[in-house]
Each structure stands twice: as structure tokens, then as C-alpha cells.
Design an enzyme around this catalytic site. Structure first.
Site, PDB file in Angstrom:
ATOM      1  N   PHE A  97       0.818  -1.222   0.000  1.00  0.00           N
ATOM      2  CA  PHE A  97       0.000   0.000   0.000  1.00  0.00           C
ATOM      3  C   PHE A  97       0.843   1.261   0.000  1.00  0.00           C
ATOM      4  O   PHE A  97       0.411   2.300   0.492  1.00  0.00           O
ATOM      5  CB  PHE A  97      -0.967   0.014   1.201  1.00  0.00           C
ATOM      6  CG  PHE A  97      -1.795  -1.229   1.331  1.00  0.00           C
ATOM      7  CD1 PHE A  97      -2.552  -1.687   0.272  1.00  0.00           C
ATOM      8  CD2 PHE A  97      -1.810  -1.955   2.507  1.00  0.00           C
ATOM      9  CE1 PHE A  97      -3.312  -2.845   0.379  1.00  0.00           C
ATOM     10  CE2 PHE A  97      -2.568  -3.113   2.627  1.00  0.00           C
ATOM     11  CZ  PHE A  97      -3.316  -3.553   1.559  1.00  0.00           C
ATOM     12  N   GLY A 135       0.348  -8.865  -4.112  1.00  0.00           N
ATOM     13  CA  GLY A 135      -0.989  -9.396  -3.850  1.00  0.00           C
ATOM     14  C   GLY A 135      -1.968  -8.989  -4.929  1.00  0.00           C
ATOM     15  O   GLY A 135      -3.157  -9.324  -4.899  1.00  0.00           O
ATOM     16  N   GLU A 152      -5.875   1.556  -7.135  1.00  0.00           N
ATOM     17  CA  GLU A 152      -6.168   2.644  -6.208  1.00  0.00           C
ATOM     18  C   GLU A 152      -7.510   3.297  -6.486  1.00  0.00           C
ATOM     19  O   GLU A 152      -8.081   3.946  -5.600  1.00  0.00           O
ATOM     20  CB  GLU A 152      -5.055   3.683  -6.267  1.00  0.00           C
ATOM     21  CG  GLU A 152      -3.741   3.117  -5.754  1.00  0.00           C
ATOM     22  CD  GLU A 152      -2.573   4.033  -6.003  1.00  0.00           C
ATOM     23  OE1 GLU A 152      -1.733   4.163  -5.123  1.00  0.00           O
ATOM     24  OE2 GLU A 152      -2.484   4.623  -7.097  1.00  0.00           O
TER      25      GLU A 152
END
Ligand SMILES: Cc1cc2nc3c(=O)[nH]c(=O)nc-3n(C[C@H](O)[C@H](O)[C@H](O)COP(=O)(O)OP(=O)(O)OC[C@H]3O[C@@H](n4cnc5c(N)ncnc54)[C@H](O)[C@@H]3O)c2cc1C
Ligand code: SF4
Lengths: 312, 733
Positions: B245, B473, B696
Site C-alpha cells: 500500500f 498481492g 487505487e
């Protein structure tokens, strides 16, 4: 984690005797103690494993109640048919706590003795009277949003986080113990947890080395059993406020979590009918911080909601 | 390495066949992951023997100086190999990014900054000894409260902190309808599953790092710069990453200290941040204060729009560019955006999922809801009439490459049953639940980055892809395999993908949602190269080629790839090199989120009942992995709206709730069935893949949709995120 010695006790008396020094701790599920040891909030020199004492049964008492062994897991207690039928408030409170993984390990005795979740207590760089008596309380004037508003002191405003204990308080449960000398006694749950006063490090009225062997529930009250836990997310969060209620003919028992360092119950308030009047009596003498003052309103409104459902 | 220059819009190419690309293929790394065979940074064993363990001692104060640091007790503890502090740390290079270098002096810059490193035979010994390092400090007063430091904020030294078009002040003053609101968003923590973690091993003057990192070539650069060794001497391996992230875009203290510790100890060192260290020792997303002013005509057409943002950070660090989406999202002649930066002494702030937009839209899209109410307009319609098909700051000369915001809004409104929303707040009840609906637009800048890959046709006709690209991921393994399979006419099981090794061709890496589009374009470029080499070898000259079923066809002839591969195989390197299409066209992905919440009328607890996202993000390379990205983003968006907050203790200057019991992210019970719809779109200006970033986009605007639904449910508008019960409670009837 500091090095420690480990001993697996075979009987309750042996366990208690082994824990007579102040550096000893019992270990049950370990879900709280191990975390604290890793952070060195707790630094026991000797661990007495109490998982093999045969205290993992739930049995009827001759008075028509239940004796819950101290090592009965939270999951098993919540699922027990008799508990679900006769003591629904307890089953519900247990299931509102932690996560299923934790409940599988957590024990009845350990749950009663779990320590506060005050974040400063967990951070050894911060002052905390509970962790280090006399060092001050970082929470007063700090992040206190989820800390206590009842029974607080200048020394400490921590809550006791157990959900289970709140339900047990409505049921007038009794804690049974054995001490290092082999003496047994029964402590009503109302007298089990201490308020902080000047000695927040003393959290219960247990003596050094005293082992919880069981919790006894008196015979069932009948009626409606509710446990309402208000929290910041749907699961896996400690209560901002919780209300345990048993409501039957002529009976109205109410205990509150998230307010104090003990399940908060004001018997006098239970004679009142209107939620506002009950809340007023329950919250009399509250001492709030700017951050946790919302708990006053939250308690009253949650109570209103619970009573509406209980009386419906 | 052959460069494939992407300077003009993409024409038809083999990807358009969409025989494999565009299909919801399962993750090819899935079986390895669920069976524990996928090695994350701390899992490596091969070739690493005699490993030692590191543990970081963090500063117990936020600002000040170390007076004395006594390591004797720690050094004498069982198993301890060494204790490193600023007193004995080797000289390191200048500041790189984030947390490199380390242990440079006695000054403390923020709470939990590394002040010592303990290396021991076992993890437990290292952790235990860490508590025996005795430190005395002289603390200094710090700057911890953004609301206060805002007054000292200055224009930052960055590319484009401010923009201005027309005359905002005048336009706003003259607007018949005006909204002027201020929102705040708190500091947030990445809290990815896998912590920052590294194994470091030296062989002579060569260093290998198995580390959890999104950007392999940046890691190489920053490690080499910190340790003052040539880049060639550093190898980084990051084949599997358990979430990042943005926290792992740049190296953190784990990588630097593992490398220093391993060199000093003469043994490989394994080091991970403990969960509480992730919040204070590593980076986080900084808090913002955002003032939004919008002026419209009586019909709701925006005349003037202004967005000012204040954030804080350590000296010399970045802003949270929360106004960037306001530059592009809606029409309006008179416009301004500005960012001001205050120097603060909280931990280091940096990119977290959709930096800028994620929190910018929390403010802007809630403000749009307020505006709609002011105008007595439907919030969906308000957004639609303010759509603009070109960059509103630059004018029609810079059109959007594609922009389907309106379609997303309309499609979503239809699917969600938006017409059933009662525009008057506080009207809908379901038992004790107050029920409301909200909408939020989504926009995320489309970024691209040059990206290379090596594609090898192996004997027997299977294909190997190698690139520094990472899979955090997201599904990189799978979409890269799909790309090559499509380009070379092979089934998926004939393609193997290896990632995250600095010995492979440099790639875009994973960040800013540029990864999927850029790295598949890199594989596309390499495959183009390989196709040419194959054609040559098959003697097809410049003929039109068809790759199908493990064969190449042209001029009425078919040749099997296996036979062409020969004994040695054929390898081709290619790199996609992006030109200026990004400048000539505004590029962004768009979406719309629709949310229904229930708010307990007594307690103010909010629970999500339904959440739908509609997205248009160019070609969806794999609807399954893309959907998965959106689901994660939506979940994080819910977290941002309802619970996520690094609580600042403004006296001690640190984030207090530094574990996962106290820093709340949504749990399963918080998230109902989420729905994601992708609209069909091809963006020929984004890359030969015609795809855009989606990872995002999923978070952008979600939180505002939740906030707007809460307002619709309760009539209570809270402008300070997260929207916890205590803030609603005061004003609930
Ligand atoms: C993330 C997280 C979330 C949680 N959420 C909740 C929640 O929402 N609600 C809730 O109620 N709880 C919650 N818990 C706490 C959990 O219920 C307790 O950790 C658990 O009940 C402790 O039981 P244990 O057997 O594991 O105790 P241990 O960790 O083994 O012991 C705890 C303490 O009790 C003492 N002890 C144990 N058994 C005995 C005995 N028989 N006699 C005397 N002393 C004894 C130990 O010496 C120790 O001091 C949470 C815990 C975690 C980690
Ligand atoms: S409230 Fe109690 S536990 Fe928390 S810091 Fe103060 S003394 Fe410690």
C-alpha cells in the site's frame, strides 16, 4: 520476554503452592499474559501452567446453578446448552468478545483476570501507575476516548475490558479460589475487581498465589437475557459501552461494561423504570475527560434501546 | 534490451484478440500461496545458514537528544552478538528516501525512530536484550498538532503545489450559490499483513537482500547509496510481498539495519518490524486539513472551485497532495488548488494507497454532497452536469484520453436503485436503523513507468518471463502470464513467470497503480521482440504472423515454436518506453461508488449495508484480479470513513494506538457483499495494452459515499474523519 522457569501443576493445591512467590504467574490460555510478557509489561520469573488441573468442566450445583471450572474455554462456555438456555446473557457476552480464535484459547479464569487495554499501559516508554506505580498516568490528558468514567481516580482511569464479567455481574456469580496454603474461599463477583484508587496495580482482591478454581452461577433467574455491546466496528473490538440485562417478572438486573475497572452495577438504579432515571442513578458521580464524555449519552441511549427490546 | 517507444496511440495488436487477456483467470500463484510454498521475505532458507536475528530499539521520546546510551547489559545478555548504535554504526551515505540511512547521530527526530540494533542468535534473545539497552535523553519540545502547526505551514518545494486558472477569488465571490467547508482527515497507517521484513547476507563485498519491497530498482539504488557500495554489488529479491500500500515503495529501517547488522556480525541477519513499529518507526499517510470552496450558478454548474490543503511532515519531506483530483474532476472556469506543508515531529509521512486522491476525495466528494443539498439537486445529477471531457485547468487542447465518469454514475445509479433514495435526510427507518444512501465519484490519475522484461522461448516451446516487477498481492504473476500467452498463442500453463529479482530486467514496479498497465506493456514489448526473432528464424521475413496453439503461421505455413526454440531457446528483452502522450492527454481512471448504510438510532454505530462500485479503467486485463483490487480498495475506503485513525498524543508526539487491536481496520463483519462492475473501455493512449490503473481507483471516493450515506440516514454531517459514533451521537435525535 524475560527468561522464566516453567512448571506444569497437577492439582489446584499444587498450582497455588507453586505460585506463592510474587514473581510467579499462572498461565491458562495465555492470550493476554503472553502478549504482555513479549512487551515486558509483565516479567514473571516463574510460570505455573494451570491447563491440566481438571478444572475444565461445567457441572450442576446442588443449589440448581452451575459450577464453571476456571479452565473452561470461552468458546465452550458460550456453547454449553445449559448456559445458552438459562444464562443467555453470559453466552451472548462471551460471543461478543474477542474473536473465535481467541475464545478457543481464552479461559474463564483468565478472562476475569485479563488486564486493561489502556494503550499507555502497553507502551513501556510511557508513564503508567498501573504498570509502574508512582510513574504517573499518561491517559489522563491523553488518549482516553475508550477509558473509564466511573470509579476512576487521579491515579488511573483504565477500564476492565471483560465482557464475560459484565454478564456474570448481573447473575451474581461467585468466584471460588484456593490459596497457597490450601485454603479455599468464595468471592462474590461484586467484590472481585477493585477500583483503582491509589493502587491501580492491585486489580482484584485475590492474594498472591491465589488460584481461581471455578465460577459459580446461582440458579437461573429466567426472563429475558440481553447483552448489547457498542463498539467501533462490528466485531473484534472492545466495548465503548456494553449493557448486560436480565429482565423477568419483578426482576431487572443491569450491569455495564466499558465504564469502570469493574462491571458497573448500581442495584439501587434497578428499582427505577424509566431509562433516563436508571441511567442517572447508574452514572451518578461520573468523571469524564473531554474525549470520553460521550459515554454518558451513549450509556443512556444504549440502555434505552436494550430496555425497549427487553420489555417488548 | 530493445526499447519499444510508445509515442502514438496504439493501433490494433494481438492483445485485442482477448482470448486470454480480459478473462478472469485464477491466480497462477494461488496454489503456492495457499499451500505455503510461496516464499515471502522472511521465509527464505536456501543458501542462508547460520542466521542471526535483529531487533530494533526505538526511541522512547519524539524529539530531543540521546545523552547516554549504555549497551553493556544488552551486550552481556545470552546470545547477543552485537549492539549497534549511532556511536558505533558505520558511516553511511546521504539521505536517500524514507528511512535510509539509520543510526546517524544522537538526535531524535520522531518517536520509535531506531536508536539501537540488537543482533543475537535467536529472535527471542534479540528482543529480550533490546529492553536492556539503557538510554537517557534530553527531550525537546516538538510540533505534533496539525491544527496548530497549520499556522506555520509554507509553500513546499515541490513540482506543482499550487495551480490557478482564471480568477478564483472573483469567480467565487460572484457565484450565486456558494459552499465553503473544511474537512479533516487523520494520519493513517498502511498496516499491511506482512510487516517490513528483510534477510540480509554478505558474501565478500556483495550483499543479497530478501526483502518485502514494491520497487526493486529503487531498493537497489537506495541500499547502494546508503551503504556506499556500487549498485552491482547489491541483489534484491522480492518475489512475494504480503501487501504494501505504498509503505514498501522505498526501503525502510529493516533493510538498512539488516544489511548493517549482517556486515558487522559476519552472519546473515533476519529482521522484521514488530507490529507496533510499523506505525511509528515506518511511514504513514499524513493527516490533512482541507478547505473546499465551490461556487455555482443556480442550476448547479460550477463557476469556481478551490481546494486548499494543509499537511505536516518531517523537514524536507513531502506533502499529502490531496487537491490533485480537484484539478481534473469537475468543470469550472475559475479555479485554484494549493498545498501547504508544516514541519512537524511526528513519524515520517509518505505515500499510502492513492496518495492525494484517497483523502482528497473524502473531502471533495462530501463537499459535493453538501453542495447538492444546497442546490436542492440530486447528487448524481450535480456531478453529471459538471462533467468535463478535457483537463479543466489546461482547456480543450488537453482532452482526456477516455473519461466515462458520467457512464459510471448513470450505470451505478440504475444498478443500485438510486431513484429510491429519499433526498430528505433522516427519513428512512428499518427497525432501529436509520437508513441512507450516498454516492461518490472516483478518479485516479493514470501513471505509467517504463518497464522491461525478458521473455524466453524455451526448448519444448514453453515460455519464461523474467522481470523485476513485483506482485504485492495484486495479481502481477497472472496478468503477465496472460499477456505473454496472448502474444505468443500459448495456453497459460505453458508460461512461467519469475518476478522481483534485481537480476531481471528493470521494471515499473508496483506503485501508484502504474504496475499492471506498465509491466504488461513491458512484457508486450519483449514479446514483440521475441515474435520478430521467431519470424526471422522461421524465415517469414516481414509477413503478417499469427501465433496460435504453440505454432506460428504465416504465408500459408506453420512452424512449431518448440522446433524453433532449438536446444538453447530464444530470449528477447524488451522495454516499453512511454513518450509524451501523458502530457498531451489527461489520463485517469474513473468510477462511481454507491453506498447504503444503517446507523443505529440509539448508539450512532454505522454499518455498511450495500456498496457498489462501477469503474472504467481501460482494458480490464483480468476481471477477477481487478475485482479483487477493487474489493480491497473499497474495504479500505470503508475503513477510512468509519474507523481508521492513528491517534496522535500531542503531548508525547506519537501514534498511541499502535497495534491492530487498537488501530481499527474493517473486519469481515463490517463488510457486506460488495459489488464491482467494470464498464468496457479501451484507452489507446495509455499503452499498447490499452489498460489503466485500477488498484487505487477502488479506494478513491468510497469513504465519501459512506459519509454521504450517513448524512442521508441521519441528517448529521461530520467533517472530521473517521465518522465514529461519538461524533454522530451528540447530534442524533
Ligand atoms: C486482540 C484481542 C481482542 C480481545 N477482545 C476482547 C473483547 O472484546 N472482550 C473481552 O472480554 N476480551 C477480549 N480479549 C481478551 C481475552 O478475552 C482474554 O485475553 C482472555 O479471556 C484471557 O484468558 P486466558 O486464559 O488466555 O488468560 P491468560 O492470558 O492465560 O491469563 C491472563 C491472566 O489471568 C491469570 N490467570 C489465568 N488463569 C487463572 C486462574 N485460574 N487463577 C488465577 N489467575 C489466573 C494469569 O496469571 C494472567 O495474569 C481480547 C484479547 C485480544 C488479544
Ligand atoms: S489509565 Fe491506568 S493503565 Fe492507563 S496509563 Fe493511566 S494508570 Fe496506566
Amino acid at each position: 520476554m524475560r527468561p522464566f522457569t516453567y512448571q506444569r501443576a497437577a492439582t489446584p493445591a499444587e498450582a497455588a503452592a507453586a505460585a506463592r512467590t510474587s514473581g510467579a504467574r499462572f498461565i491458562a490460555g495465555g492470550t493476554n499474559l503472553l502478549d504482555l510478557m513479549k512487551q515486558q509489561v509483565e516479567t514473571p520469573s516463574h510460570l505455573v501452567d494451570v491447563n491440566h488441573l481438571g478444572l475444565d468442566r461445567i457441572e450442576p450445583t446442588s443449589e440448581g446453578g452451575l459450577r464453571i471450572g476456571a479452565l473452561v474455554r470461552n468458546t465452550d462456555l458460550a456453547a454449553d446448552q445449559r448456559v445458552r438456555r438459562d444464562y443467555g446473557v453470559l453466552s451472548r457476552a462471551l460471543l461478543a468478545g474477542a474473536s473465535s480464535q481467541l475464545r478457543n484459547k481464552a479461559t474463564t479464569g483468565g478472562n476475569l483476570l485479563q488486564r486493561t487495554r489502556c494503550p499507555y499501559f502497553y507502551d513501556t516508554s510511557m508513564p503508567c501507575n498501573k504498570r509502574k506505580p508512582g510513574s504517573g498516568c499518561a491517559a489522563i490528558g491523553g488518549f482516553s476516548r475508550n477509558l473509564a468514567i466511573m470509579g476512576v481516580s487521579e491515579a488511573c482511569i483504565a477500564t476492565h475490558p471483560s465482557d464475560m464479567a459484565v454478564a456474570m455481574r448481573t447473575l451474581d456469580a461467585v468466584v471460588e479460589t484456593i490459596d497457597p496454603a490450601g485454603a479455599t474461599r468464595s468471592i462474590p463477583i461484586a467484590e472481585f475487581h477493585r477500583l483503582p484508587g491509589n493502587t491501580p496495580q492491585l486489580e482484584t482482591n485475590l492474594k498472591v498465589g491465589e488460584l481461581i478454581t471455578a465460577v459459580v452461577l446461582p440458579k437461573p433467574l429466567g426472563g429475558k437475557h440481553l447483552y448489547r455491546k457498542v463498539r467501533d466496528r462490528s466485531s473484534y473490538a472492545f466495548a465503548n459501552v456494553s449493557v448486560a440485562a436480565v429482565v423477568a417478572d419483578g426482576i431487572q438486573r443491569l450491569a455495564f461494561g466499558g465504564l469502570a475497572h469493574q462491571p458497573w452495577r448500581v442495584e439501587r438504579a434497578e428499582r427505577e423504570t424509566r431509562p433516563e432515571a436508571i441511567a442517572e442513578a447508574v452514572l451518578a458521580g461520573a468523571r469524564t475527560t473531554k474525549q470520553n464524555a460521550y459515554k454518558l449519552r451513549l450509556t443512556q441511549r444504549t440502555l434505552t434501546s436494550v430496555l425497549q427490546e427487553a420489555r417488548a | 534490451m530493445t526499447d519499444y517507444h510508445f509515442d502514438t496511440p496504439a493501433g490494433p495488436n494481438p492483445i485485442d484478440q482477448q482470448k486470454i487477456i480480459g478473462h478472469p483467470h485464477d491466480r497462477i500463484d494461488g496454489p503456492r500461496k495457499v499451500s505455503g510454498q510461496a516464499p515471502y521475505a522472511q521465509d527464505y532458507r536456501d543458501g542462508i545458514s547460520n542466521i542471526a536475528y535483529g531487533f530494533i530499539v526505538g526511541a522512547g521520546i519524539a524529539t530531543g537528544r540521546i545523552d547516554r546510551i549504555d549497551t553493556r547489559e544488552a551486550e552481556a545478555a545470552p546470545g547477543v552478538l552485537l549492539v549497534m548504535t549511532h556511536l558505533n554504526a558505520p558511516k553511511q551515505g546521504p539521505h536517500q528516501h524514507d528511512l535510509a540511512p539509520q543510526l546517524t547521530g544522537p538526535e531524535i527526530h520522531f518517536y520509535d525512530e531506531a536508536v539501537a540494533l540488537v543482533i543475537a542468535d535467536t529472535f527471542e534473545q534479540a528482543r529480550d536484550a533490546a529492553k536492556l539497552v539503557r538510554i537517557s535523553y534530553t527531550p525537546k519540545k516538538g510540533r505534533f498538532d496539525l491544527a496548530q502547526e497549520r499556522l506555520n505551514a509554507v509553500k513546499p518545494d515541490e513540482d506543482e503545489p499550487d495551480t490557478s486558472t482564471g480568477d478564483f477569488a472573483q469567480g467565487f465571490a460572484a457565484a450565486p450559490v456558494q459552499l465553503d467547508v473544511t474537512y479533516t482527515t487523520p494520519d493513517q497507517s498502511h498496516m499491511m499483513m506482512e510487516p517490513h521484513a528483510t534477510i540480509a547476507k554478505w558474501e565478500g563485498d556483495r550483499l543479497t537482500l530478501w526483502t518485502s519491497n514494491q520497487m526493486v530498482h529503487w531498493a537497489i539504488r537506495d541500499v547502494a547509496g546508503t551503504l556506499m557500495i556500487p549498485e552491482e554489488n547489491v541483489r534484491v529479491l522480492s518475489a512475494f510481498v504480503g501487501g504494501g500500500f505504498g509503505a514498501k515503495l522505498w526501503i525502510q529501517s529493516d533493510a538498512v539495519l539488516a544489511a548493517l547488522g549482517a556486515r558487522a556480525a559476519g552472519r546473515p541477519v533476519k529482521l522484521a518490524l514488530a507490529r507496533p513499529q510499523i506505525m511509528n518507526n515506518a511511514t504513514h499517510r499524513p493527516a490533512t486539513i482541507q478547505r473546499i470552496r465551490i461556487g455555482t450558478d443556480p442550476q448547479g454548474r460550477i463557476l469556481a472551485i478551490g481546494h486548499e490543503v494543509w499537511s505536516g511532515n518531517q523537514p524536507g519531506r513531502k506533502i499529502e497532495n490531496a487537491a490533485q483530483q480537484t484539478r481534473l474532476l469537475y468543470a469550472g472556469k475559475d479555479r485554484m488548488t494549493s498545498h501547504r506543508l508544516a514541519v512537524m515531529d511526528l513519524p515520517v509521512g509518505n505515500s499510502m494507497r492513492a496518495p492525494g486522491e484517497a483523502v482528497g476525495l473524502l473531502a471533495l466528494e462530501a463537499a459535493m454532497d453538501e453542495l447538492a443539498e444546497k442546490l436542492n439537486m440530486d447528487p448524481v445529477e450535480l456531478r453529471i452536469i459538471n462533467d468535463v471531457q478535457f483537463d479543466p485547468e489546461k482547456g480543450p487542447s488537453r482532452p482526456f484520453s477516455t473519461r466515462k465518469l458520467v457512464e459510471c454514475l448513470r450505470h451505478g445509479a440504475r444498478e443500485f436503485g438510486w431513484s429510491k433514495r429519499n433526498p430528505k435526510p433522516g427519513q428512512v427507518r428499518d427497525g432501529n436503523w436509520l437508513v441512507g444512501m450516498g454516492v461518490g465519484s472516483a478518479i485516479r490519475n493514470n501513471l505509467s513507468k517504463n518497464s522491461g522484461a525478458r521473455v524466453t522461448l524455451r526448448p519444448h516451446g514453453s515460455v519464461l518471463i523474467e522481470t523485476q516487477m513485483t506482485d504485492i498481492g495484486t495479481g502481477s504473476y497472472t496478468i503477465l502470464a496472460q499477456t505473454a500467452a496472448e502474444m505468443l498463442g500459448l495456453p497459460m500453463d505453458r508460461v512461467e513467470v519469475r518476478l522481483g529479482d534485481s537480476r531481471f530486467p528493470e521494471s515499473a514496479g508496483s506503485g501508484g497503480s502504474w504496475g499492471a498497465n506498465s509491466s504488461t506493456a513491458g512484457v508486450f514489448a519483449a514479446c514483440e521482440q521475441l515474435r520478430q526473432q521467431i519470424a526471422q528464424k522461421a524465415g517469414f521475413g516481414g509477413a503478417e504472423l499469427t501465433f496460435r496453439g504453440g505454432q506460428v503461421h504465416a504465408q500459408g505455413r506453420s512452424v512449431s515454436l518448440a522446433s524453433l526454440a532449438g536446444k538453447n531457446g530464444i530470449a528477447a528483452d524488451g522495454t516499453i518506453v512511454f513518450g509524451d502522450l501523458e502530457k498531451r492527454y489527461a489520463q485517469a481512471s474513473f468510477g462511481a461508488h454507491f453506498c447504503e448504510v444503517g446507523v443505529d438510532r440509539y448508539t450512532g454505530e454505522t454499518r455498511i449495508r450495500r456498496l457498489l462500485s462501477v469503474a472504467a479503467a481501460g482494458r480490464i486485463l483480468n476481471p477477477k484480479t481487478a475485482r479483487n483490487q477493487c474489493l480491497g480498495g473499497m474495504t479500505m475506503g470503508v475503513g477510512a470513513a468509519l474507523m481508521e485513525e492513528c491517534v496522535v498524543d500531542t503531548r508525547f508526539g506519537y501514534f498511541v494506538n499502535h497495534d491492530l487491536a487498537e488501530y481499527h481496520v474493517p473486519v469481515h463483519a463490517d463488510i457486506p457483499d460488495l459489488e464491482v462492475i467494470f464498464l468496457e473501455e479501451l484507452d489507446d493512449k495509455s499503452s499498447p495494452m490499452k489498460a489503466k490503473g485500477v488498484g487505487e481507483l477502488g479506494i478513491c471516493g468510497v469513504g465519501a459515499a459512506v459519509a454521504n450515506a450517513i448524512y442521508n440516514a441521519t441528517g448529521v454531517r461530520v467533517r472530521d474523519y473517521p465518522l465514529t459514533m461519538d461524533k454522530l451521537l451528540e447530534r442524533l435525535a
